[in-house]
Design a protein around this motif. Sequence first.
Motif, short mmCIF file in Angstrom:
data_model
loop_
_atom_site.label_atom_id
_atom_site.label_comp_id
_atom_site.label_asym_id
_atom_site.label_seq_id
_atom_site.Cartn_x
_atom_site.Cartn_y
_atom_site.Cartn_z
N ASP A 212 0.91 -1.28 0.00
CA ASP A 212 0.06 -0.16 -0.07
C ASP A 212 0.66 1.35 -0.02
O ASP A 212 1.75 1.19 0.96
CB ASP A 212 -0.96 0.03 1.24
CG ASP A 212 -1.86 -1.13 1.23
OD1 ASP A 212 -2.33 -1.53 0.07
OD2 ASP A 212 -2.36 -1.65 2.19
N TYR A 280 -7.81 6.80 4.89
CA TYR A 280 -8.60 5.51 5.24
C TYR A 280 -9.79 5.56 4.47
O TYR A 280 -10.56 6.52 4.38
CB TYR A 280 -8.37 5.27 6.77
CG TYR A 280 -9.59 5.94 7.41
CD1 TYR A 280 -10.67 5.51 7.61
CD2 TYR A 280 -9.36 7.41 7.70
CE1 TYR A 280 -11.67 6.05 8.38
CE2 TYR A 280 -10.49 8.12 8.52
CZ TYR A 280 -11.42 7.27 8.82
OH TYR A 280 -12.73 8.23 9.52
N GLN A 288 -17.77 -2.22 4.30
CA GLN A 288 -16.91 -3.07 4.81
C GLN A 288 -17.32 -4.39 5.38
O GLN A 288 -16.61 -4.78 6.29
CB GLN A 288 -15.94 -2.18 5.61
CG GLN A 288 -15.37 -1.02 4.84
CD GLN A 288 -13.90 -0.62 5.64
OE1 GLN A 288 -13.40 -0.98 6.68
NE2 GLN A 288 -13.84 0.88 5.23
N HIS A 298 -9.21 -4.40 6.88
CA HIS A 298 -7.52 -4.42 6.75
C HIS A 298 -7.16 -3.94 5.16
O HIS A 298 -6.00 -4.13 5.10
CB HIS A 298 -6.98 -5.86 7.22
CG HIS A 298 -7.50 -6.39 8.51
ND1 HIS A 298 -6.89 -5.77 9.67
CD2 HIS A 298 -8.22 -7.42 8.84
CE1 HIS A 298 -7.47 -6.35 10.65
NE2 HIS A 298 -8.27 -7.47 10.24
N THR A 299 -8.13 -3.75 4.53
CA THR A 299 -7.65 -3.11 3.32
C THR A 299 -7.62 -1.76 3.08
O THR A 299 -8.50 -1.04 3.71
CB THR A 299 -8.81 -3.82 2.24
OG1 THR A 299 -8.76 -5.26 2.26
CG2 THR A 299 -8.41 -3.37 0.89
N ALA A 300 -6.48 -1.17 2.78
CA ALA A 300 -6.45 0.18 2.40
C ALA A 300 -6.62 0.61 0.92
O ALA A 300 -6.55 -0.31 -0.05
CB ALA A 300 -5.00 0.64 2.68
N SER A 342 -5.53 1.29 6.55
CA SER A 342 -6.96 0.71 6.77
C SER A 342 -7.83 1.08 7.87
O SER A 342 -7.44 1.90 8.46
CB SER A 342 -6.74 -0.90 6.91
OG SER A 342 -6.36 -1.14 8.09
N THR A 582 -7.82 -1.08 -4.95
CA THR A 582 -7.61 -2.04 -3.98
C THR A 582 -7.26 -3.31 -4.57
O THR A 582 -7.49 -3.58 -5.69
CB THR A 582 -8.57 -2.35 -3.01
OG1 THR A 582 -9.68 -2.87 -3.61
CG2 THR A 582 -9.34 -1.07 -2.35
#
Length: 656
Positions: A212, A280, A288, A298-300, A342, A582
């Motif tokens: 990221d 974020y 989400q 946990h994904t940015a 994230s 993403t």
Amino acid sequence: MDAVRTQLRQSVYVHCSVGMPEEDEEGGAQRVEMRFVTSQEEEEPSSDITALVRRDRHSYQRAGVFVCGAVIFTIAFLLGYAVFGGRCHSTQVEGQGEEDGPQGGGAKTPAEGGAEIYLGELRLMMRKLLQDEDIHNTISRISRASHPPGSAEGTSLASEILRRFRRLQMDHTWTESLYATLQFPHRSQRSSLWLVDSAGLISEQIPLNPADFCPYSATGSMTGGVVYANYGRPEDFNWLKSAGVSVIGCVVVMRVGGGVSFAEKVWLAEKNGAGGTLIYPDPADLPQDPRRLGLNTHTAVSEHVHLGSGDPFTPGFPSFNHTQFPPIQSSGLPLIPALPISATVAAKLLSQLSGPSCPQSWRGRLPYVHCVVGPQFSSGRQVKMAVHNAMTPVLLNNIFSSLEGRDEPDQYIILGAQRDSLGPGAVKSGIGTAILLELARTFTAMVKNGFSPRRSLLFVSWDAGDFGNVGATEWLEGYLSMLHLKAVAYFSLDQAVMGDDILSAYSSPLLVNLLDAAIRQVEHPKHAGQTIYSQAERDGGSWRIMKPLYLNSGAFSFTAFAGVPAMELRFTEERAYPFINTPLDSASRLQEVLGGRLGVTGRSLGELVGEMVLRLAHDHILPLRITSYAQTVLQFSAQLNKHSAELQVHKANISE
């Protein structure tokens, strides 16, 4: 068909051409060739554009020889126009007339004087030829893995698209290569985030995904308090000032969205004195819940932070000829570090803040977060962030293919799509490339079956779109004066399908009436039996479709730099597509979001663009309404007049 490389010829310059691998050389090493060209006359024209320009120049030199023929031709043309005005003077079906095969094997445009095809018949032909299955298959192929510029997967994909263009046997197919400076994560040093105590000692390291990053972020480290600034819009920073909260020297935490790009967020934070930024995705903006097609926490979300487009180290001139210019950099490059984080990391930081409460409209849906703006932590700790990215020169390849117009070959209708993606990129690059290839195949088939466009069609696959439309912008900068005169319109196919319900058109004012006519002809992909126009009227009015161009749009540079009317179309849902930018932007997730209608929706978008291209290529008079542009200018003028008093005050202060 030979690949023809377009180039901007000047008196003396260095030309770098890179051969794309042939079908039997896929994955092989590329060949780089450097050579000097000392004058325009030393080489043959190396592209259809260059050839057309030179043909015009030589025609003036031979004007005296052909003056009588020109007069006779003009009289005959006027008589023909009077008799057949409004019709499409088409040609015979392939095989019934003489072939025109420029550069060896073109689209085989039939000879003049054949059967005439009306616009309505051309529409039916286009609808019959467009296929949704190919669109779905192409998206699946493109998004099977990440394919950033310069990577092995990216090079393989470029070679495949070049082969597909060549198989269509259009009039001209070529590539243009250039070197641009891109930024990637450092190979040995990772960007990091820590919590430090009052003495500056690290008390806790916060885990980050090393993949990221924000391209073109400033590098280095900084330590400070944390301020929450909502979306990072001008009004958000103004509220912080009014509440007595200073962001000077602090790390500003902002949410994705709010109609503000990452580049604008970072620029505004820097302008207000911030020392660094963290961005974020909030569950209030991007779903989400993985069980309902959402991001995991946990994904940015990654996006470039250059406030501009193109190579920031060759601002205003093309990268392929940068040796003639002094090394300078864009003023849009940020001076503070930026990192994507994230929702989990954001919740950890924001839940420890103390300070004034934020407005109700700022409250997101992060768990265990009571919305306060900071800048202190309740524990007295601070945040330290370090960004380790590296600038790298990368070889980029733009791929072109064209169908030459019959009557006005020097007038180009351009369709383009981004090819690269830092992730799988089903929406970011897959859908646009798939529609581009399908429209190229469809219009080529139409030409072979009798359609003879008045103006030329140019199909382009751009490189380095994820870094601020670098490939497209550098090409624009190289041919700016010519495109300003010869480009009729540009259609960006980037991110064209993120849903199948709501159509948005980010457009230049000149194309608004063209779009209004097109949406009355094309069926809505979700509501059978209804046109896009009729469905929009039911949902509150078709005027809601029209929106102004925005900075990160693939169409923005064409209007802002070259003055070319441009448009970017997009189908979306009320619920935002959460996977863009993403690692989760895959064809399977996009297909699931669309309920299995990915190919159908892509075909509808392609038909809509095709309808407008058909009008521009067919009509004797371009269907561009100048009054729409004039009305928009008057509206902006009225808005500027509201600030005239403020400007007078600033002028008086400066004079003092």
